[in-house]
Write a protein that holds these residues in place. Structure first.
Motif, PDB file in Angstrom:
ATOM      1  N   PRO A   5      -2.338  20.520  -4.260  1.00  0.00           N
ATOM      2  CA  PRO A   5      -1.100  19.833  -3.873  1.00  0.00           C
ATOM      3  C   PRO A   5      -0.873  18.620  -4.776  1.00  0.00           C
ATOM      4  CG  PRO A   5      -2.430  20.344  -1.957  1.00  0.00           C
ATOM      5  CD  PRO A   5      -3.278  20.632  -3.158  1.00  0.00           C
ATOM      6  N   LEU A   6       0.386  18.208  -4.890  1.00  0.00           N
ATOM      7  CA  LEU A   6       0.721  17.096  -5.772  1.00  0.00           C
ATOM      8  C   LEU A   6       0.106  15.774  -5.302  1.00  0.00           C
ATOM      9  CD1 LEU A   6       2.287  16.140  -8.266  1.00  0.00           C
ATOM     10  CD2 LEU A   6       4.257  15.768  -6.768  1.00  0.00           C
ATOM     11  N   THR A   7       0.096  15.545  -4.002  1.00  0.00           N
ATOM     12  CA  THR A   7      -0.484  14.299  -3.481  1.00  0.00           C
ATOM     13  C   THR A   7      -1.864  14.587  -2.892  1.00  0.00           C
ATOM     14  OG1 THR A   7       0.584  14.546  -1.328  1.00  0.00           O
ATOM     15  CG2 THR A   7       1.777  13.285  -2.988  1.00  0.00           C
ATOM     16  N   PRO A   8      -2.763  13.615  -2.942  1.00  0.00           N
ATOM     17  CA  PRO A   8      -4.126  13.859  -2.449  1.00  0.00           C
ATOM     18  C   PRO A   8      -4.232  13.986  -0.928  1.00  0.00           C
ATOM     19  CG  PRO A   8      -3.896  11.594  -3.207  1.00  0.00           C
ATOM     20  CD  PRO A   8      -2.618  12.298  -3.543  1.00  0.00           C
ATOM     21  N   SER A   9      -3.229  13.495  -0.206  1.00  0.00           N
ATOM     22  CA  SER A   9      -3.226  13.611   1.252  1.00  0.00           C
ATOM     23  C   SER A   9      -1.792  13.516   1.749  1.00  0.00           C
ATOM     24  CB  SER A   9      -4.070  12.497   1.892  1.00  0.00           C
ATOM     25  OG  SER A   9      -3.380  11.266   1.862  1.00  0.00           O
ATOM     26  N   GLY A  10      -1.608  13.733   3.025  1.00  0.00           N
ATOM     27  CA  GLY A  10      -0.285  13.581   3.613  1.00  0.00           C
ATOM     28  C   GLY A  10       0.068  12.134   3.895  1.00  0.00           C
ATOM     29  N   PHE A  11      -0.913  11.234   3.767  1.00  0.00           N
ATOM     30  CA  PHE A  11      -0.652   9.830   4.061  1.00  0.00           C
ATOM     31  C   PHE A  11       0.288   9.179   3.048  1.00  0.00           C
ATOM     32  CE2 PHE A  11      -4.665  10.422   6.380  1.00  0.00           C
ATOM     33  CZ  PHE A  11      -4.263   9.980   7.627  1.00  0.00           C
ATOM     34  N   GLU A  12       0.151   9.531   1.777  1.00  0.00           N
ATOM     35  CA  GLU A  12       0.994   8.904   0.749  1.00  0.00           C
ATOM     36  C   GLU A  12       2.486   9.158   1.020  1.00  0.00           C
ATOM     37  OE1 GLU A  12      -3.067   8.913  -0.822  1.00  0.00           O
ATOM     38  OE2 GLU A  12      -1.851  10.504   0.044  1.00  0.00           O
ATOM     39  N   PRO A  13       2.918  10.413   1.183  1.00  0.00           N
ATOM     40  CA  PRO A  13       4.339  10.635   1.491  1.00  0.00           C
ATOM     41  C   PRO A  13       4.766  10.052   2.842  1.00  0.00           C
ATOM     42  CG  PRO A  13       3.352  12.651   0.676  1.00  0.00           C
ATOM     43  CD  PRO A  13       2.238  11.674   0.912  1.00  0.00           C
ATOM     44  N   THR A  14       3.870  10.075   3.809  1.00  0.00           N
ATOM     45  CA  THR A  14       4.196   9.521   5.125  1.00  0.00           C
ATOM     46  C   THR A  14       4.464   8.025   5.028  1.00  0.00           C
ATOM     47  OG1 THR A  14       2.881  11.218   6.229  1.00  0.00           O
ATOM     48  CG2 THR A  14       3.348   9.212   7.476  1.00  0.00           C
ATOM     49  N   PHE A  15       3.562   7.298   4.374  1.00  0.00           N
ATOM     50  CA  PHE A  15       3.756   5.863   4.220  1.00  0.00           C
ATOM     51  C   PHE A  15       4.981   5.567   3.366  1.00  0.00           C
ATOM     52  CE2 PHE A  15      -0.571   5.628   5.784  1.00  0.00           C
ATOM     53  CZ  PHE A  15      -0.568   4.458   6.524  1.00  0.00           C
ATOM     54  N   TRP A  16       5.239   6.408   2.349  1.00  0.00           N
ATOM     55  CA  TRP A  16       6.421   6.204   1.506  1.00  0.00           C
ATOM     56  C   TRP A  16       7.683   6.290   2.362  1.00  0.00           C
ATOM     57  CZ3 TRP A  16      11.077   7.962   0.111  1.00  0.00           C
ATOM     58  CH2 TRP A  16      11.647   7.452  -1.058  1.00  0.00           C
ATOM     59  N   LEU A  17       7.787   7.321   3.198  1.00  0.00           N
ATOM     60  CA  LEU A  17       8.966   7.476   4.052  1.00  0.00           C
ATOM     61  C   LEU A  17       9.082   6.339   5.070  1.00  0.00           C
ATOM     62  CD1 LEU A  17       8.893  11.334   4.621  1.00  0.00           C
ATOM     63  CD2 LEU A  17      10.709  10.049   3.459  1.00  0.00           C
ATOM     64  N   LEU A  18       7.969   5.960   5.681  1.00  0.00           N
ATOM     65  CA  LEU A  18       8.000   4.856   6.647  1.00  0.00           C
ATOM     66  C   LEU A  18       8.446   3.551   5.980  1.00  0.00           C
ATOM     67  CD1 LEU A  18       4.720   5.619   8.625  1.00  0.00           C
ATOM     68  CD2 LEU A  18       7.057   5.717   9.529  1.00  0.00           C
ATOM     69  N   ASP A  19       7.909   3.282   4.798  1.00  0.00           N
ATOM     70  CA  ASP A  19       8.285   2.063   4.078  1.00  0.00           C
ATOM     71  C   ASP A  19       9.739   2.112   3.621  1.00  0.00           C
ATOM     72  OD1 ASP A  19       5.745   1.075   4.504  1.00  0.00           O
ATOM     73  OD2 ASP A  19       5.017   1.597   2.490  1.00  0.00           O
ATOM     74  N   ARG A  20      10.195   3.267   3.201  1.00  0.00           N
ATOM     75  CA  ARG A  20      11.597   3.409   2.780  1.00  0.00           C
ATOM     76  C   ARG A  20      12.528   3.151   3.967  1.00  0.00           C
ATOM     77  NH1 ARG A  20      14.693   5.666  -1.343  1.00  0.00           N
ATOM     78  NH2 ARG A  20      16.824   5.099  -0.790  1.00  0.00           N
ATOM     79  N   ALA A  21      12.183   3.670   5.120  1.00  0.00           N
ATOM     80  CA  ALA A  21      12.996   3.423   6.318  1.00  0.00           C
ATOM     81  C   ALA A  21      13.034   1.924   6.626  1.00  0.00           C
ATOM     82  CB  ALA A  21      12.453   4.210   7.500  1.00  0.00           C
ATOM     83  N   LEU A  22      11.892   1.257   6.539  1.00  0.00           N
ATOM     84  CA  LEU A  22      11.860  -0.190   6.775  1.00  0.00           C
ATOM     85  C   LEU A  22      12.725  -0.933   5.768  1.00  0.00           C
ATOM     86  CD1 LEU A  22       8.105  -0.891   7.658  1.00  0.00           C
ATOM     87  CD2 LEU A  22      10.103  -1.143   9.152  1.00  0.00           C
ATOM     88  N   ASP A  23      12.673  -0.520   4.502  1.00  0.00           N
ATOM     89  CA  ASP A  23      13.505  -1.142   3.471  1.00  0.00           C
ATOM     90  C   ASP A  23      14.989  -0.993   3.796  1.00  0.00           C
ATOM     91  OD1 ASP A  23      11.252  -1.865   2.076  1.00  0.00           O
ATOM     92  OD2 ASP A  23      11.430  -0.262   0.574  1.00  0.00           O
ATOM     93  N   ASP A  24      15.352   0.102   4.456  1.00  0.00           N
ATOM     94  CA  ASP A  24      16.742   0.354   4.848  1.00  0.00           C
ATOM     95  C   ASP A  24      17.039  -0.151   6.259  1.00  0.00           C
ATOM     96  OD1 ASP A  24      17.041   1.538   2.392  1.00  0.00           O
ATOM     97  OD2 ASP A  24      17.198   3.590   3.137  1.00  0.00           O
ATOM     98  N   ASN A  25      16.123  -0.966   6.802  1.00  0.00           N
ATOM     99  CA  ASN A  25      16.263  -1.529   8.153  1.00  0.00           C
ATOM    100  C   ASN A  25      16.449  -0.460   9.222  1.00  0.00           C
ATOM    101  OD1 ASN A  25      16.019  -4.272   7.413  1.00  0.00           O
ATOM    102  ND2 ASN A  25      18.147  -4.246   6.702  1.00  0.00           N
ATOM    103  N   GLU A  26      15.658   0.603   9.117  1.00  0.00           N
ATOM    104  CA  GLU A  26      15.711   1.679  10.101  1.00  0.00           C
ATOM    105  C   GLU A  26      14.321   1.901  10.679  1.00  0.00           C
ATOM    106  OE1 GLU A  26      17.600   5.381   9.261  1.00  0.00           O
ATOM    107  OE2 GLU A  26      18.913   4.466   7.772  1.00  0.00           O
ATOM    108  N   TYR A  27      14.312   2.341  11.919  1.00  0.00           N
ATOM    109  CA  TYR A  27      13.068   2.759  12.539  1.00  0.00           C
ATOM    110  C   TYR A  27      12.968   4.262  12.376  1.00  0.00           C
ATOM    111  CZ  TYR A  27       9.868   4.302  16.156  1.00  0.00           C
ATOM    112  OH  TYR A  27       8.844   4.923  16.826  1.00  0.00           O
ATOM    113  N   LEU A  28      11.873   4.723  11.822  1.00  0.00           N
ATOM    114  CA  LEU A  28      11.652   6.153  11.613  1.00  0.00           C
ATOM    115  C   LEU A  28      10.701   6.629  12.698  1.00  0.00           C
ATOM    116  CD1 LEU A  28      12.207   8.628   9.901  1.00  0.00           C
ATOM    117  CD2 LEU A  28      10.373   7.909   8.367  1.00  0.00           C
TER     118      LEU A  28
END
Length: 191
Positions: A5-28
């Motif tokens: 797989p491209l990423t070593p774990s599912g945590f990297e994309p998960t944290f990316w999405l959570l952080d992106r939502a926070l940057d957009d002032n949204e709760y994911l």
């Protein structure tokens, strides 16, 4: 030959999405997070000959597509884990997924995805059955018909990958910005 797989774990994309939502002032919320991860896995596999974005297995949970390991890891709070740098292609894909599907409500994503064949077939087999990567590629990689809603995520269809992945902007020899997409040869059945 198996590709990792491209990423070593599912945590990297998960944290990316959570952080992106926070940057957009949204709760994911967790349900929406899993729907977006599922779509990211599906569209990455379509764009990359069936290879996985994350080393994960999505199941047909009665509530919708779910990655059980990540679900348990985040059940009480954001876990403390060491993260690897997310590869640029994964970041580009996740950004495209967020821009294309992030504005949809959790209910819309869940309702639509539960009616798509990869989920519906796995759930019909047994609640909690694995949603196969082959099923994802077969459904999300085809061109939808007008009846299914070209470019829209509906309970009958999903947008083609060209409507999901943002093109990269590069410069021509004259310095003019141009959009470029990754080259994907047509399959024999498309000809």
């Amino acid at each position: 030959m198996a590709h990792p797989p491209l990423t070593p774990s599912g945590f990297e994309p998960t944290f990316w999405l959570l952080d992106r939502a926070l940057d957009d002032n949204e709760y994911l919320n967790p349900r929406k997070l899993h729907r977006l991860l599922y779509l990211a896995q599906a569209y990455f596999a379509v764009a990359n000959a069936g290879h996985k974005l994350i080393p994960a297995t999505f199941i047909a949970d009665p509530d919708g597509p779910l990655e059980p390991t990540l679900f348990k890891a985040f059940s009480y709070s954001r876990p403390r884990v060491d993260l690897a740098k997310i590869p640029e292609p994964a970041e580009t894909l996740l950004d495209s997924i967020w821009r294309r599907f992030g504005a949809h409500s959790t209910e819309h994503l869940t309702k639509s995805l539960k009616r798509h064949p990869p989920y519906a077939d796995a759930y019909a087999e047994a609640p909690g059955a694995e949603i196969t990567i082959e099923g994802m590629v077969a459904f999300y990689g085809r061109k939808p018909t007008e009846r299914e809603g070209i470019g829209a995520l509906t309970d009958r269809g999903a947008p083609h990958i060209e409507h999901v992945l943002r093109p990269r902007v590069m410069r021509s020899q004259s310095g003019r910005p141009v959009n470029v997409h990754q080259w994907r040869p047509r399959s024999l059945k498309d000809q």
